[in-house]
Design an enzyme around this catalytic site. Structure first.
Site, PDB file in Angstrom:
ATOM      1  N   ASN A   1     -10.263  64.021  65.493  1.00  0.00           N
ATOM      2  CA  ASN A   1      -9.937  64.957  64.741  1.00  0.00           C
ATOM      3  C   ASN A   1     -10.102  66.407  65.259  1.00  0.00           C
ATOM      4  O   ASN A   1     -11.128  66.955  65.354  1.00  0.00           O
ATOM      5  CB  ASN A   1     -10.622  64.724  63.278  1.00  0.00           C
ATOM      6  CG  ASN A   1     -10.352  65.983  62.383  1.00  0.00           C
ATOM      7  OD1 ASN A   1      -9.218  66.357  62.401  1.00  0.00           O
ATOM      8  ND2 ASN A   1     -11.353  66.008  61.426  1.00  0.00           N
ATOM      9  N   TRP A   2      -9.041  66.868  65.537  1.00  0.00           N
ATOM     10  CA  TRP A   2      -8.824  67.960  66.278  1.00  0.00           C
ATOM     11  C   TRP A   2      -9.077  69.249  65.394  1.00  0.00           C
ATOM     12  O   TRP A   2      -9.360  70.410  65.638  1.00  0.00           O
ATOM     13  CB  TRP A   2      -7.607  68.727  67.097  1.00  0.00           C
ATOM     14  CG  TRP A   2      -7.730  67.703  68.440  1.00  0.00           C
ATOM     15  CD1 TRP A   2      -8.537  66.865  68.790  1.00  0.00           C
ATOM     16  CD2 TRP A   2      -6.905  67.867  69.624  1.00  0.00           C
ATOM     17  NE1 TRP A   2      -8.354  66.542  70.222  1.00  0.00           N
ATOM     18  CE2 TRP A   2      -7.378  67.138  70.632  1.00  0.00           C
ATOM     19  CE3 TRP A   2      -6.046  68.990  69.842  1.00  0.00           C
ATOM     20  CZ2 TRP A   2      -6.823  67.394  71.907  1.00  0.00           C
ATOM     21  CZ3 TRP A   2      -5.228  69.070  71.106  1.00  0.00           C
ATOM     22  CH2 TRP A   2      -6.068  68.244  71.976  1.00  0.00           C
ATOM     23  N   LYS A   3      -8.986  69.017  63.831  1.00  0.00           N
ATOM     24  CA  LYS A   3      -9.126  70.060  62.947  1.00  0.00           C
ATOM     25  C   LYS A   3      -8.307  71.222  63.408  1.00  0.00           C
ATOM     26  O   LYS A   3      -7.376  70.977  63.909  1.00  0.00           O
ATOM     27  CB  LYS A   3     -10.587  70.621  62.878  1.00  0.00           C
ATOM     28  CG  LYS A   3     -11.742  69.266  62.701  1.00  0.00           C
ATOM     29  CD  LYS A   3     -12.936  69.627  62.481  1.00  0.00           C
ATOM     30  CE  LYS A   3     -13.920  68.513  62.501  1.00  0.00           C
ATOM     31  NZ  LYS A   3     -15.283  68.519  61.783  1.00  0.00           N
TER      32      LYS A   3
ATOM     33  N   HIS B   1     -11.188  64.279  53.864  1.00  0.00           N
ATOM     34  CA  HIS B   1     -12.140  64.657  54.767  1.00  0.00           C
ATOM     35  C   HIS B   1     -13.081  65.688  53.995  1.00  0.00           C
ATOM     36  O   HIS B   1     -12.636  66.202  53.169  1.00  0.00           O
ATOM     37  CB  HIS B   1     -11.650  65.346  55.977  1.00  0.00           C
ATOM     38  CG  HIS B   1     -12.661  65.751  57.228  1.00  0.00           C
ATOM     39  ND1 HIS B   1     -13.276  66.933  57.118  1.00  0.00           N
ATOM     40  CD2 HIS B   1     -12.717  65.399  58.137  1.00  0.00           C
ATOM     41  CE1 HIS B   1     -14.233  66.629  57.976  1.00  0.00           C
ATOM     42  NE2 HIS B   1     -13.938  65.753  58.894  1.00  0.00           N
TER      43      HIS B   1
ATOM     44  N   GLU C   1     -14.493  68.426  54.679  1.00  0.00           N
ATOM     45  CA  GLU C   1     -14.102  69.654  54.700  1.00  0.00           C
ATOM     46  C   GLU C   1     -12.956  70.260  53.658  1.00  0.00           C
ATOM     47  O   GLU C   1     -12.995  71.172  53.153  1.00  0.00           O
ATOM     48  CB  GLU C   1     -13.865  70.109  56.249  1.00  0.00           C
ATOM     49  CG  GLU C   1     -15.119  70.132  57.128  1.00  0.00           C
ATOM     50  CD  GLU C   1     -14.649  69.853  58.405  1.00  0.00           C
ATOM     51  OE1 GLU C   1     -13.462  70.096  58.909  1.00  0.00           O
ATOM     52  OE2 GLU C   1     -15.572  69.886  59.504  1.00  0.00           O
TER      53      GLU C   1
ATOM     54  N   GLU D   1     -18.688  59.340  56.779  1.00  0.00           N
ATOM     55  CA  GLU D   1     -19.077  60.457  57.338  1.00  0.00           C
ATOM     56  C   GLU D   1     -20.149  61.259  56.530  1.00  0.00           C
ATOM     57  O   GLU D   1     -19.503  61.901  55.716  1.00  0.00           O
ATOM     58  CB  GLU D   1     -17.752  61.715  57.657  1.00  0.00           C
ATOM     59  CG  GLU D   1     -16.576  60.784  58.459  1.00  0.00           C
ATOM     60  CD  GLU D   1     -15.981  61.855  59.191  1.00  0.00           C
ATOM     61  OE1 GLU D   1     -15.923  61.797  60.343  1.00  0.00           O
ATOM     62  OE2 GLU D   1     -15.212  62.802  58.541  1.00  0.00           O
TER      63      GLU D   1
ATOM     64  N   GLY E   1     -20.607  67.979  62.832  1.00  0.00           N
ATOM     65  CA  GLY E   1     -20.748  69.210  63.540  1.00  0.00           C
ATOM     66  C   GLY E   1     -22.225  69.778  63.572  1.00  0.00           C
ATOM     67  O   GLY E   1     -22.157  71.049  64.078  1.00  0.00           O
TER      68      GLY E   1
ATOM     69  N   SER F   1     -21.125  63.783  64.374  1.00  0.00           N
ATOM     70  CA  SER F   1     -21.638  64.030  65.709  1.00  0.00           C
ATOM     71  C   SER F   1     -21.540  62.855  66.615  1.00  0.00           C
ATOM     72  O   SER F   1     -22.618  62.839  67.381  1.00  0.00           O
ATOM     73  CB  SER F   1     -23.095  64.587  65.394  1.00  0.00           C
ATOM     74  OG  SER F   1     -22.960  65.823  64.825  1.00  0.00           O
TER      75      SER F   1
ATOM     76  N   GLY G   1     -14.975  64.439  65.701  1.00  0.00           N
ATOM     77  CA  GLY G   1     -14.615  65.952  65.661  1.00  0.00           C
ATOM     78  C   GLY G   1     -14.517  66.501  66.941  1.00  0.00           C
ATOM     79  O   GLY G   1     -13.826  66.454  68.161  1.00  0.00           O
TER      80      GLY G   1
HETATM   81  C1  PEP Z   1     -15.472  65.459  61.628  1.00  0.00           C
HETATM   82  O1  PEP Z   1     -15.300  66.235  61.466  1.00  0.00           O
HETATM   83  O2  PEP Z   1     -14.773  64.093  61.144  1.00  0.00           O
HETATM   84  C2  PEP Z   1     -16.387  64.846  62.504  1.00  0.00           C
HETATM   85  C3  PEP Z   1     -17.011  63.852  62.508  1.00  0.00           C
HETATM   86  O3  PEP Z   1     -16.921  66.084  63.303  1.00  0.00           O
HETATM   87  P1  PEP Z   1     -17.960  66.036  64.408  1.00  0.00           P
HETATM   88  O4  PEP Z   1     -17.988  64.849  65.471  1.00  0.00           O
HETATM   89  O5  PEP Z   1     -17.682  67.210  64.860  1.00  0.00           O
HETATM   90  O6  PEP Z   1     -19.397  65.805  63.906  1.00  0.00           O
END
Ligand code: PEP
Length: 248
Positions: free
Chosen positions: A10-12, A93, A95, A163, A169, A208, A229
């Site tokens: 997921n490049w956001k 998600h 976010e 998640e 993050g 993470s 992410g």
């Molecule tokens: C995400 O936002 O879906 C995610 C898993 O981010 P990260 O891997 O950076 O924690």
């Protein structure tokens, strides 16, 4: 539990045309590990170019609207992301649940819209740190799953991503035993929501995940892959996760 691991980046809100070389490099790694289903969800502006830059993995969107068309400034429909080259969309998600105040009912409607357009969906669920500390994590996550669960769900198009919000993050990852407990609870809830087909629905872990912890996380029962992410942004970081999935 599904046999093939599913690793989704997921490049956001990251990625310009100049980053398409990362897509090509990730595609080479994915092509070398055909036992893994890999995918990248770039920002919507890169979906078409990313889809034409690789055939080794799927390209997804990060969101779409639940309506087919209309007066929704700044939004894109399922048909639009499909035409651009996406074969699925991440939905709900944390976010977006936080920043755009998305509700379970909207996420359910979005899932049904992407399915109607012939696309797959990854529905995200996860508890906050306060909810975990209060002992409510399983209750919250299963409630989100029930509220956002689409009609006509089956494993051919639906994936769930667990998640924990506090792990996204932050570099913090739950204990393997906590991941195991939650994925078992999600599997059990899927059984109640859809019956027999529940075992084939893939449940991803996200939060993470990186090249150093992927092998351990992917070995947890009912962890069928990862939603990644920060560590999906370059081939250098994403490659080891695909390799860990191939070895899992
Ligand atoms: C995400 O936002 O879906 C995610 C898993 O981010 P990260 O891997 O950076 O924690």
């Amino acid at each position: 539990m599904a046999n093939r691991k599913y690793i989704v980046g997921n490049w956001k809100m990251n990625g310009l045309q100049s980053e398409l070389s990362d897509i090509s490099e990730i595609a080479s790694i994915a092509a070398a590990h055909p036992s893994v289903d890999a995918a990248i969800c770039p920002p919507v502006t890169l979906i078409a170019s990313a889809a034409s830059h690789n055939s080794a993995f799927a390209i997804g969107a990060q969101d779409c609207h639940f309506n087919e068309k209309g007066a929704h400034t700044g939004c894109v429909s399922a048909a639009m992301i499909k035409q651009a080259g996406a074969s699925f969309s991440i939905l709900g998600h944390s976010e977006r649940r936080a920043d755009q105040h998305e509700t379970d009912a909207e996420i359910k409607a979005k899932a049904e819209a992407v399915h109607a357009a012939g696309l797959g969906a990854i529905i995200c669920v996860g508890e906050t740190e306060e909810e975990r500390d209060a002992g409510k994590a399983v209750h919250v996550v299963c409630g989100q799953l029930e509220g956002s669960f689409p009609d006509k769900a089956d494993s051919s198009w639906l994936t769930i991503a667990y998640e924990p919000v506090w792990a996204i993050g932050t570099g913090r990852v739950p204990e393997a035993s906590d991941v195991e407990e939650m994925h078992a609870a999600i599997r059990n809830k899927l059984g109640k929501l859809m019956g027999e087909g529940a075992d084939a629905v893939r449940i991803l872990y996200g939060g993470s995940m990186n090249g150093g912890n992927a092998a351990e996380l992917l070995a947890v029962p009912n962890v069928d892959g990862g939603l990644v992410g920060g560590a999906s942004l370059t081939a250098e970081k994403f490659g080891p996760i695909i390799e860990a999935a191939a070895a899992a």
